[in-house]
Design a protein around this motif. Structure first.
Motif, mmCIF file in Angstrom:
data_model
loop_
_atom_site.group_PDB
_atom_site.id
_atom_site.type_symbol
_atom_site.label_atom_id
_atom_site.label_comp_id
_atom_site.label_asym_id
_atom_site.label_seq_id
_atom_site.Cartn_x
_atom_site.Cartn_y
_atom_site.Cartn_z
ATOM 1 N N UNK A 1 -8.025 3.312 -7.809
ATOM 2 C CA UNK A 1 -7.006 4.353 -7.896
ATOM 3 C C UNK A 1 -6.019 4.246 -6.740
ATOM 4 N N UNK A 2 -6.494 3.898 -5.549
ATOM 5 C CA UNK A 2 -5.592 3.768 -4.394
ATOM 6 C C UNK A 2 -4.580 2.652 -4.625
ATOM 7 N N UNK A 3 -5.073 1.525 -5.163
ATOM 8 C CA UNK A 3 -4.175 0.401 -5.447
ATOM 9 C C UNK A 3 -3.195 0.763 -6.563
ATOM 10 N N UNK A 4 -3.725 1.354 -7.652
ATOM 11 C CA UNK A 4 -2.876 1.689 -8.787
ATOM 12 C C UNK A 4 -1.803 2.705 -8.416
ATOM 13 N N UNK A 5 -2.182 3.688 -7.639
ATOM 14 C CA UNK A 5 -1.210 4.713 -7.250
ATOM 15 C C UNK A 5 -0.091 4.115 -6.406
ATOM 16 N N UNK A 6 -0.444 3.210 -5.503
ATOM 17 C CA UNK A 6 0.570 2.566 -4.666
ATOM 18 C C UNK A 6 1.513 1.713 -5.519
ATOM 19 N N UNK A 7 0.943 0.988 -6.489
ATOM 20 C CA UNK A 7 1.753 0.157 -7.380
ATOM 21 C C UNK A 7 2.694 1.024 -8.195
ATOM 22 N N UNK A 8 2.163 2.111 -8.758
ATOM 23 C CA UNK A 8 2.978 3.001 -9.591
ATOM 24 C C UNK A 8 4.110 3.616 -8.782
ATOM 25 N N UNK A 9 3.808 4.064 -7.573
ATOM 26 C CA UNK A 9 4.841 4.685 -6.741
ATOM 27 C C UNK A 9 5.918 3.676 -6.351
ATOM 28 N N UNK A 10 5.487 2.472 -5.951
ATOM 29 C CA UNK A 10 6.446 1.464 -5.487
ATOM 30 C C UNK A 10 7.317 0.938 -6.617
ATOM 31 N N UNK A 11 6.780 0.911 -7.836
ATOM 32 C CA UNK A 11 7.532 0.375 -8.979
ATOM 33 C C UNK A 11 8.341 1.436 -9.693
ATOM 34 N N UNK A 12 8.194 2.698 -9.308
ATOM 35 C CA UNK A 12 8.779 3.802 -10.066
ATOM 36 C C UNK A 12 10.294 3.702 -10.204
ATOM 37 N N UNK A 13 10.973 3.170 -9.184
ATOM 38 C CA UNK A 13 12.438 3.110 -9.230
ATOM 39 C C UNK A 13 12.942 2.014 -10.158
ATOM 40 N N UNK B 1 18.553 -12.461 1.411
ATOM 41 C CA UNK B 1 18.479 -11.598 0.240
ATOM 42 C C UNK B 1 17.034 -11.325 -0.188
ATOM 43 N N UNK B 2 16.110 -12.206 0.190
ATOM 44 C CA UNK B 2 14.733 -12.109 -0.302
ATOM 45 C C UNK B 2 13.740 -11.719 0.798
ATOM 46 N N UNK B 3 14.213 -11.672 2.029
ATOM 47 C CA UNK B 3 13.429 -11.200 3.172
ATOM 48 C C UNK B 3 12.023 -11.802 3.196
ATOM 49 N N UNK B 4 11.973 -13.123 3.211
ATOM 50 C CA UNK B 4 10.672 -13.800 3.226
ATOM 51 C C UNK B 4 9.889 -13.456 4.479
ATOM 52 N N UNK B 5 10.571 -13.356 5.619
ATOM 53 C CA UNK B 5 9.865 -12.994 6.850
ATOM 54 C C UNK B 5 9.194 -11.630 6.708
ATOM 55 N N UNK B 6 9.924 -10.684 6.100
ATOM 56 C CA UNK B 6 9.363 -9.354 5.900
ATOM 57 C C UNK B 6 8.164 -9.372 4.967
ATOM 58 N N UNK B 7 8.238 -10.187 3.933
ATOM 59 C CA UNK B 7 7.105 -10.307 3.014
ATOM 60 C C UNK B 7 5.885 -10.882 3.709
ATOM 61 N N UNK B 8 6.106 -11.928 4.507
ATOM 62 C CA UNK B 8 4.989 -12.554 5.223
ATOM 63 C C UNK B 8 4.349 -11.567 6.200
ATOM 64 N N UNK B 9 5.208 -10.794 6.860
ATOM 65 C CA UNK B 9 4.687 -9.799 7.810
ATOM 66 C C UNK B 9 3.886 -8.728 7.084
ATOM 67 N N UNK B 10 4.393 -8.271 5.932
ATOM 68 C CA UNK B 10 3.691 -7.236 5.172
ATOM 69 C C UNK B 10 2.332 -7.733 4.699
ATOM 70 N N UNK B 11 2.263 -9.003 4.271
ATOM 71 C CA UNK B 11 0.974 -9.550 3.842
ATOM 72 C C UNK B 11 -0.001 -9.631 5.002
ATOM 73 N N UNK B 12 0.518 -9.998 6.150
ATOM 74 C CA UNK B 12 -0.348 -10.156 7.323
ATOM 75 C C UNK B 12 -0.857 -8.807 7.847
ATOM 76 N N UNK C 1 -3.934 0.578 -0.413
ATOM 77 C CA UNK C 1 -2.586 1.128 -0.623
ATOM 78 C C UNK C 1 -1.542 0.147 -0.099
ATOM 79 N N UNK C 2 -1.778 -0.390 1.096
ATOM 80 C CA UNK C 2 -0.875 -1.409 1.638
ATOM 81 C C UNK C 2 -0.774 -2.588 0.671
ATOM 82 N N UNK C 3 -1.916 -2.952 0.106
ATOM 83 C CA UNK C 3 -1.966 -4.087 -0.809
ATOM 84 C C UNK C 3 -1.125 -3.811 -2.061
ATOM 85 N N UNK C 4 -1.163 -2.583 -2.574
ATOM 86 C CA UNK C 4 -0.351 -2.206 -3.732
ATOM 87 C C UNK C 4 1.137 -2.293 -3.431
ATOM 88 N N UNK C 5 1.514 -1.877 -2.223
ATOM 89 C CA UNK C 5 2.919 -1.968 -1.830
ATOM 90 C C UNK C 5 3.368 -3.416 -1.706
#
Length: 541
Positions: A39-51, A98-109, A115-119
């Motif tokens: 539920x924690x993962x699903x809720x994060x995914x739903x919230x992040x994808x809502x827009x 435009x794709x912020x690869x550095x930001x993606x790598x940082x978020x994964x790390x 919840x973080x994983x869902x985002x």
């Protein structure tokens, strides 16, 4: 939760992007109930994808299961393929920021919870969708750059793109996103060649001269020879005069740049010769963006009108089987030829010229107001289609808003459309046609029409089109022409036609071709790309 990454090689392409999920999820299994984890993962995914309604619908249909952030080998392979693709966006002339690869790598790390994983899951999907659409359909909206670019980018649906990466080999999915045309592949090779050249200093010093001719000598001739040596048009020699070999090299350069091949380095030739490699690279990047605006399926047989090249070609299986010079719309408001694609359906032999209303009221009405007998080759018709005598008309009573007559020119060799026109009905009223003004085709720069495309060899163009349906296309065409009657000839198979604008384009064999920016459109496209974040590494020439 620390999503550990193992690095096997230097650079983003070397990240294996392996999340340490198995051990972490095992730990979490003791810390919280499985349902709560999901539920924690699903809720994060739903919230992040809502827009993003389409992305939210996809994840809902997929029961909020991860596409990227699972712990098995399939998910790891998808992450790695995406990261590698994003690390190489500059190869395709796309903006890296435009794709912020550095930001993606940082978020994964830095992810520490489900919840973080869902985002992270949705951030990866957003990056993938943005990249997929950019590299497949372009980063610009064509008509916003120039209203005469009548093209709409074809964007694939979110669900289709997500299903591709969910069910296919992720490496192949990423590889197949860019256009698969031969033109795009050749442009990509030219881009890499120019970037390597620029990194080594470009083509060296420019040529300072107003005009150089065969027989000339001096430092300017030496500079001309050195520039052509650097460009690969002539081999190195100690000659210091404008000899026959140098003349041949100049002619080859002129041919590759759409210039008169007279072997004289005049102002237009020297301007093209002194263009820096960086400027040529901009043209290549613009051409790659333009290529993304076209569909991969151009037609096994198709017609290509390149406005900057003042030419029309017929291509069969990517090979030019016919080419002729063309006159395009004048570089002035309301007269520039638009860019669009359609299908040629028929030709009209011995055509009547139905004078467009704008030309009738803006050009011919003023003439007739001064002299009722002006432009005597044209005839007036009322709303009932009956011819009207000019003597019965008070032209001074009319203006551009209330002029009630149609103006036509009957079929003849003097007809403004010549003896044949080629039709692909469109709302822009653009077509290809013959012309009695043959002298214009001898000029280097040929923008003179009201927007339609005039052909230098319209009969041969007709023969080439009819060759697919007539055993003797020339005899058939001439028999129709000899009737002197307006006749519609249908093409049994419609032929796709693409009116394009390329200051850089390639050939199946031979050097990349470069042309002038006659309408300034490619300059505006580059400015828009630069504003979007596309940059060059170097500016040497």
């Amino acid at each position: 939760m620390n999503l550990a990454l193992s690095r096997r090689r230097s650079g983003y392409g070397g990240w294996s992007v392996s999340f340490g999920l198995i051990a972490v999820l095992a730990t979490l299994a003791f810390a919280m109930p499985a349902v709560a984890q999901v539920m924690a993962f699903r809720q994060a995914v739903a919230e992040a994808a809502a827009e993003d309604r389409d992305l939210a619908a996809f994840y809902q249909g997929n029961e909020y299961r991860p596409v990227w952030t699972g712990q098995d080998e399939e998910h790891r392979a998808r992450r790695q393929a995406l990261v590698r693709a994003l690390a190489q966006v500059k190869v395709h002339g796309l903006p890296t920021g435009r794709y912020d690869l550095d930001g993606l790598m940082a978020a994964m790390t830095k992810a520490r919870s489900l919840r973080d994983l869902g985002l992270v899951e949705i951030a990866l999907s957003h990056a993938y969708l943005q990249y997929a659409r950019d590299v497949q359909s372009g980063i610009l909206v064509p008509s916003r750059v120039d209203s005469d670019i009548k093209r709409e980018s074809v964007l694939r649906e979110t669900s289709a793109l997500m299903l591709d990466v969910l069910s296919g080999d992720p490496v192949k999915v990423m590889r197949n996103l860019p256009p698969r045309s031969n033109e795009y592949a050749r442009l990509l090779r030219e881009k890499l060649r120019l970037e390597n050249l620029i990194s080594q200093g470009g083509w060296g010093p420019t040529v300072s001269a107003e005009k150089l001719r065969p027989g000339d000598a001096g430092q300017a001739v030496i500079a001309l020879r050195n520039r052509l040596i650097a460009m690969g048009y002539i081999t190195r020699s100690a000659a210091q005069t404008y000899d026959a070999r140098l003349q041949e090299a100049v002619q080859a350069f002129q041919a590759d740049h759409g210039l008169e091949t007279d072997g004289v380095a005049g102002p237009s030739t020297l301007a093209a010769l002194n263009m820096s490699a960086s400027m040529r690279l901009k043209s290549i990047i613009v051409a790659m963006e333009r290529e993304r605006w076209l569909t991969d399926d151009r037609g096994q047989r198709h017609i290509l009108v390149n406005l900057t090249d003042f030419s029309a070609r017929i291509l069969d299986d990517d090979q030019v089987t016919f080419m002729t010079r063309a006159v395009i719309g004048k570089n002035g408001s309301g007269r520039r030829s638009p860019e669009f694609s359609d299908e040629m359906e028929h030709m009209v032999v011995n055509p009547t010229w139905h004078v467009p209303y704008s030309i009738a009221v803006n050009e011919y009405l003023p003439q007739m107001q001064r002299n009722a007998g002006a432009a005597s080759h044209l005839k007036l018709y009322n709303r009932n289609g009956r011819e009207v005598s000019r003597g019965a008309v008070d032209f001074g009573a009319y203006n551009a808003r209330n002029f009630p007559f149609a103006i036509k020119q009957p079929p003849s060799e003097r007809n403004a459309l010549g003896l044949v026109k080629f039709m692909f009905p469109n709302k822009y009223n653009i077509y290809l046609h013959d012309t009695p003004q043959k002298a214009l085709f001898d000029l280097e720069k040929r923008d003179f029409s009201h927007g339609c495309i005039r052909l230098h060899q319209p009969f041969d163009f007709a023969y080439a089109l009819l060759s697919k349906q007539e055993s003797d296309p020339k005899e058939y065409f001439q028999s129709v022409l000899d009737t002197r009657r307006e006749t519609y000839v249908q093409l049994e198979q419609h032929v796709p036609i693409h009116i394009i604008y390329r200051t850089a384009f390639t050939q199946a064999q031979g050097r990349t071709q470069y042309r002038g920016d006659v309408y300034g459109r490619d300059g505006r496209i580059w400015d828009a790309l630069e504003k979007a974040g596309v940059l060059l590494d170097a500016v040497q020439g």
